[in-house]
Design an enzyme around this catalytic site. Structure first.
Site, PDB file in Angstrom:
ATOM      1  N   ARG A  43       0.942  -1.036   0.089  1.00 10.86           N
ATOM      2  CA  ARG A  43       0.086  -0.039   0.019  1.00 10.86           C
ATOM      3  C   ARG A  43       1.045   1.245  -0.022  1.00 10.86           C
ATOM      4  O   ARG A  43       1.001   1.995  -1.122  1.00 10.86           O
ATOM      5  CB  ARG A  43      -0.862  -0.087   1.185  1.00 10.86           C
ATOM      6  CG  ARG A  43      -2.331   1.005   1.182  1.00 10.86           C
ATOM      7  CD  ARG A  43      -1.634   2.511   1.530  1.00 10.86           C
ATOM      8  NE  ARG A  43      -0.922   2.514   2.723  1.00 10.86           N
ATOM      9  CZ  ARG A  43      -0.601   3.631   3.399  1.00 10.86           C
ATOM     10  NH1 ARG A  43      -0.456   4.773   2.580  1.00 10.86           N
ATOM     11  NH2 ARG A  43       0.117   3.715   4.423  1.00 10.86           N
ATOM     12  N   ASP A  44       1.369   1.532   1.054  1.00  7.74           N
ATOM     13  CA  ASP A  44       2.353   2.653   1.374  1.00  7.74           C
ATOM     14  C   ASP A  44       3.394   2.743   0.069  1.00  7.74           C
ATOM     15  O   ASP A  44       3.952   3.927  -0.321  1.00  7.74           O
ATOM     16  CB  ASP A  44       2.860   2.825   2.718  1.00  7.74           C
ATOM     17  CG  ASP A  44       3.376   4.305   3.013  1.00  7.74           C
ATOM     18  OD1 ASP A  44       2.972   5.133   2.068  1.00  7.74           O
ATOM     19  OD2 ASP A  44       3.703   4.613   4.117  1.00  7.74           O
TER      20      ASP A  44
ATOM     21  N   HIS B  58       9.456   7.103   7.678  1.00 11.59           N
ATOM     22  CA  HIS B  58       9.817   7.128   6.313  1.00 11.59           C
ATOM     23  C   HIS B  58      11.187   7.434   6.517  1.00 11.59           C
ATOM     24  O   HIS B  58      11.792   7.958   7.470  1.00 11.59           O
ATOM     25  CB  HIS B  58       9.161   8.021   5.578  1.00 11.59           C
ATOM     26  CG  HIS B  58       7.675   7.573   5.043  1.00 11.59           C
ATOM     27  ND1 HIS B  58       7.525   7.151   3.780  1.00 11.59           N
ATOM     28  CD2 HIS B  58       6.520   7.615   5.735  1.00 11.59           C
ATOM     29  CE1 HIS B  58       6.395   6.759   3.713  1.00 11.59           C
ATOM     30  NE2 HIS B  58       5.626   6.895   4.741  1.00 11.59           N
TER      31      HIS B  58
ATOM     32  N   HIS C  63       5.991   4.523  12.420  1.00 13.84           N
ATOM     33  CA  HIS C  63       5.914   4.669  10.804  1.00 13.84           C
ATOM     34  C   HIS C  63       6.762   5.476  10.324  1.00 13.84           C
ATOM     35  O   HIS C  63       6.460   6.634  10.108  1.00 13.84           O
ATOM     36  CB  HIS C  63       4.294   4.778  10.714  1.00 13.84           C
ATOM     37  CG  HIS C  63       4.110   4.919   8.893  1.00 13.84           C
ATOM     38  ND1 HIS C  63       3.371   3.924   8.321  1.00 13.84           N
ATOM     39  CD2 HIS C  63       4.518   5.845   8.145  1.00 13.84           C
ATOM     40  CE1 HIS C  63       3.270   4.183   7.091  1.00 13.84           C
ATOM     41  NE2 HIS C  63       4.173   5.182   6.944  1.00 13.84           N
TER      42      HIS C  63
ATOM     43  N   ASN D 211       9.269   3.929   3.217  1.00 13.62           N
ATOM     44  CA  ASN D 211       9.419   3.449   4.754  1.00 13.62           C
ATOM     45  C   ASN D 211      10.646   2.946   4.837  1.00 13.62           C
ATOM     46  O   ASN D 211      11.211   2.353   4.055  1.00 13.62           O
ATOM     47  CB  ASN D 211       8.218   2.580   4.957  1.00 13.62           C
ATOM     48  CG  ASN D 211       6.788   3.184   5.107  1.00 13.62           C
ATOM     49  OD1 ASN D 211       6.150   3.249   4.107  1.00 13.62           O
ATOM     50  ND2 ASN D 211       6.547   3.667   6.325  1.00 13.62           N
TER      51      ASN D 211
ATOM     52  N   CYS E 296       5.190   9.239  -0.307  1.00 14.08           N
ATOM     53  CA  CYS E 296       3.757   9.823  -0.060  1.00 14.08           C
ATOM     54  C   CYS E 296       3.458  10.853  -1.128  1.00 14.08           C
ATOM     55  O   CYS E 296       3.997  11.705  -1.368  1.00 14.08           O
ATOM     56  CB  CYS E 296       3.647  10.324   1.373  1.00 14.08           C
ATOM     57  SG  CYS E 296       2.025  10.864   1.496  1.00 14.08           S
TER      58      CYS E 296
HETATM   59  P1  HMG Z   1     -13.424  13.997  -1.531  1.00 14.90           P
HETATM   60  O1  HMG Z   1     -13.345  14.486  -3.183  1.00 14.90           O
HETATM   61  O2  HMG Z   1     -13.419  15.133  -0.499  1.00 14.90           O
HETATM   62  O3  HMG Z   1     -14.902  13.058  -1.363  1.00 14.90           O
HETATM   63  O4  HMG Z   1     -12.489  13.211  -1.340  1.00 14.90           O
HETATM   64  P2  HMG Z   1     -16.073  13.467  -1.553  1.00 14.90           P
HETATM   65  O5  HMG Z   1     -16.775  12.756  -0.315  1.00 14.90           O
HETATM   66  O6  HMG Z   1     -16.248  15.030  -1.428  1.00 14.90           O
HETATM   67  O7  HMG Z   1     -16.694  12.788  -2.873  1.00 14.90           O
HETATM   68  C1  HMG Z   1     -16.120  12.968  -4.082  1.00 14.90           C
HETATM   69  C2  HMG Z   1     -16.147  12.026  -5.079  1.00 14.90           C
HETATM   70  O8  HMG Z   1     -15.320  11.060  -4.574  1.00 14.90           O
HETATM   71  C3  HMG Z   1     -17.374  11.302  -5.347  1.00 14.90           C
HETATM   72  O9  HMG Z   1     -17.564  10.950  -6.647  1.00 14.90           O
HETATM   73  C4  HMG Z   1     -17.443  10.253  -4.306  1.00 14.90           C
HETATM   74  O10 HMG Z   1     -18.260   9.289  -4.815  1.00 14.90           O
HETATM   75  C5  HMG Z   1     -15.951   9.884  -4.399  1.00 14.90           C
HETATM   76  P3  HMG Z   1     -18.283  11.576  -7.802  1.00 14.90           P
HETATM   77  O11 HMG Z   1     -19.705  11.817  -7.192  1.00 14.90           O
HETATM   78  O12 HMG Z   1     -17.568  12.860  -8.055  1.00 14.90           O
HETATM   79  O13 HMG Z   1     -18.174  10.789  -9.054  1.00 14.90           O
HETATM   80  N1  HMG Z   1     -15.434   9.016  -3.349  1.00 14.90           N
HETATM   81  C6  HMG Z   1     -14.788   7.775  -3.297  1.00 14.90           C
HETATM   82  N2  HMG Z   1     -14.354   7.019  -4.428  1.00 14.90           N
HETATM   83  C7  HMG Z   1     -13.797   5.951  -4.113  1.00 14.90           C
HETATM   84  N3  HMG Z   1     -13.605   5.494  -2.806  1.00 14.90           N
HETATM   85  C8  HMG Z   1     -13.795   6.444  -1.691  1.00 14.90           C
HETATM   86  C9  HMG Z   1     -14.360   7.628  -1.843  1.00 14.90           C
HETATM   87  N4  HMG Z   1     -14.571   8.557  -1.228  1.00 14.90           N
HETATM   88  C10 HMG Z   1     -15.322   9.714  -2.100  1.00 14.90           C
HETATM   89  N5  HMG Z   1     -13.264   6.036  -0.540  1.00 14.90           N
HETATM   90  C11 HMG Z   1     -11.136  11.272  -0.115  1.00 14.90           C
HETATM   91  C12 HMG Z   1     -12.153  12.556  -0.035  1.00 14.90           C
HETATM   92  C13 HMG Z   1     -10.479  10.960   1.450  1.00 14.90           C
HETATM   93  C14 HMG Z   1     -11.835  10.358  -0.591  1.00 14.90           C
HETATM   94  C15 HMG Z   1      -9.962  11.663  -1.196  1.00 14.90           C
HETATM   95  O14 HMG Z   1      -9.163  12.648  -0.598  1.00 14.90           O
HETATM   96  C16 HMG Z   1      -8.954  10.661  -1.369  1.00 14.90           C
HETATM   97  O15 HMG Z   1      -9.056   9.500  -1.709  1.00 14.90           O
HETATM   98  N6  HMG Z   1      -7.705  10.801  -0.822  1.00 14.90           N
HETATM   99  C17 HMG Z   1      -6.577   9.780  -0.861  1.00 14.90           C
HETATM  100  C18 HMG Z   1      -5.625  10.042   0.168  1.00 14.90           C
HETATM  101  C19 HMG Z   1      -4.641   8.985   0.286  1.00 14.90           C
HETATM  102  O16 HMG Z   1      -4.937   7.746  -0.208  1.00 14.90           O
HETATM  103  N7  HMG Z   1      -3.347   9.215   0.711  1.00 14.90           N
HETATM  104  C20 HMG Z   1      -2.392   8.320   0.885  1.00 14.90           C
HETATM  105  C21 HMG Z   1      -2.693   7.577   1.861  1.00 14.90           C
HETATM  106  S1  HMG Z   1      -2.277   8.241   3.784  1.00 14.90           S
HETATM  107  C22 HMG Z   1      -0.556   8.018   3.783  1.00 14.90           C
HETATM  108  O17 HMG Z   1       0.214   7.709   2.800  1.00 14.90           O
HETATM  109  C23 HMG Z   1       0.090   8.383   5.142  1.00 14.90           C
HETATM  110  C24 HMG Z   1       0.580   7.458   5.786  1.00 14.90           C
HETATM  111  O18 HMG Z   1       1.457   6.271   5.220  1.00 14.90           O
HETATM  112  C25 HMG Z   1       1.023   7.509   7.077  1.00 14.90           C
HETATM  113  C26 HMG Z   1       2.195   8.483   7.027  1.00 14.90           C
HETATM  114  O19 HMG Z   1       3.356   8.205   6.219  1.00 14.90           O
HETATM  115  O20 HMG Z   1       2.281   9.581   7.708  1.00 14.90           O
HETATM  116  C27 HMG Z   1      -0.888   6.414   6.243  1.00 14.90           C
HETATM  117 MG    MG Z   2       3.480   6.684   5.125  1.00 15.56          MG
END
Ligand code: HMG
Ligand code: MG
Length: 299
Positions: A15-16, A210, A208, A250, A241
């Site tokens: 995933r990450d 990086h 966690h 990571n 990220c």
């Molecule tokens: P948004 O645009 O604010 O969502 O996104 P919304 O609720 O306003 O909906 C807009 C559209 O998104 C709609 O579709 C929804 O159906 C769709 P439309 O009507 O326009 O066709 N939608 C979705 N589709 C599929 N799956 C969903 C979903 N939710 C809404 N779950 C949202 C908000 C959070 C979904 C968006 O910002 C997003 O997907 N962000 C991705 C964030 C991400 O994956 N980041 C990387 C992971 S975090 C990380 O790496 C850090 C970590 O490793 C720790 C560290 O290192 O610090 C964990």
């Molecule tokens: Mg991470």
């Protein structure tokens, strides 16, 4: 010197790692094979997927297919990121054992990563955690930017503590503290950890780290001595990220296992098998193996 006898490793490479590899539009079959091989090397906690918006993170678009293709083992915990109820519904359909909600300790990072404020994010996670727990799943919490934010700089340790506490209150079994851009050093990591443990007992915390600045293992070693016994890592050091420019992957799982082996700490992972997986996935992606131990064992 205090050290735990056993450490739980959460393998986040699929995933990450893969969410940010430029050449990583791997097919679901290749990802499933990677996950199966990680399980065969002894990793029992594998973050396999993310049910996020595919426009935001296209590399995770085939998450449901990946979970369909893996060969399940009852002793392995397959988890996925779920930012909201829509993500949870997709994760439930895909049959994960565990979900993770992911918040941040910095407002700018929260906005860029999940399009909402810290408070809005926590409010979205409440029903996700409640429904996941009701469905019999385990819920993990993440806090990103626990030391530095790529947009705001230094982050107040008290803010990390506040968000971690909120995640625990909603039923997370553990909170993983993310040094998202890998700028932390041991002193700052310990200051952050000290603030968080005023609210959340150390046995509920995970690291966690990086490795952007090469500090991950040092920070982990410091956290180990403070009682943290759960760490996230990524095979071959895959990843970064998408919302943290310049962040590298990571800490490599191979390097973490090597260090823990040297300290006499049990992880259940077979390093020789893991090293092969790490080299193979690096070759597949056409990238340099990010695990120092992987490179050393190959030489
Ligand atoms: P948004 O645009 O604010 O969502 O996104 P919304 O609720 O306003 O909906 C807009 C559209 O998104 C709609 O579709 C929804 O159906 C769709 P439309 O009507 O326009 O066709 N939608 C979705 N589709 C599929 N799956 C969903 C979903 N939710 C809404 N779950 C949202 C908000 C959070 C979904 C968006 O910002 C997003 O997907 N962000 C991705 C964030 C991400 O994956 N980041 C990387 C992971 S975090 C990380 O790496 C850090 C970590 O490793 C720790 C560290 O290192 O610090 C964990
Ligand atoms: Mg991470």
């Amino acid at each position: 010197m205090y050290l735990p006898k056993r450490v739980r490793i959460v393998e986040v490479g699929p995933r990450d790692g893969l969410q940010n590899e430029p050449g990583a539009m791997l097919s679901a079959a290749l990802k499933a094979n990677l996950i199966d091989r990680l399980a065969a090397a002894g990793l029992c906690n594998i973050e396999a997927a993310a049910f996020v918006h595919p426009k935001w993170v296209p590399q995770m678009a085939n998450s449901a297919e990946v979970l369909r293709l893996i060969t399940r083992h009852s002793h392995v915990n397959y988890s996925a990121l779920t930012p909201n109820m829509q993500g949870l519904e997709r994760a439930l359909q895909a049959g994960v054992n565990e979900v993770a909600v992911f918040g941040a300790a910095s407002e700018s990072f929260s906005q860029r990563n999940t399009n909402c404020s810290i408070a809005e994010g926590l409010a979205r996670f409440e029903p996700v955690a409640k429904a996941a727990l009701a469905a019999g799943l385990r819920v993990r919490g993440y806090v990103s930017a626990v030391v530095d934010c790529p947009y705001e700089g230094a982050v107040a340790p008290t803010k990390v503590a506040e968000v971690s506490d909120a995640l625990m209150q909603m039923g997370c079994y553990e909170v993983s503290l993310g040094d998202t851009i890998g700028t932390a050093t041991p002193g700052r990591t310990m200051a952050m950890l000290e603030a968080v443990t005023n609210y959340v007992a150390v046995e509920y915390l995970a690291g966690h780290c990086h490795d952007t600045y090469g500090q991950a293992l040092t920070n982990i070693f410091a956290m180990l001595q403070a009682g943290v016994a759960s760490f996230d890592s990524s095979v071959a050091g895959l990843g970064g990220c998408p919302y943290a420019k310049g962040a590298s992957g990571n800490v490599a799982t191979e390097d973490l296992v090597y260090m823990l082996n040297g300290l006499g700490i049990d992880t259940g992972v077979q390093l020789d098998r893991l090293v092969k997986v790490g080299q193979d996935v690096s070759d597949l992606l056409g990238r340099v193996n990010g695990a120092k131990v992987g490179i050393a064992c190959k030489a």
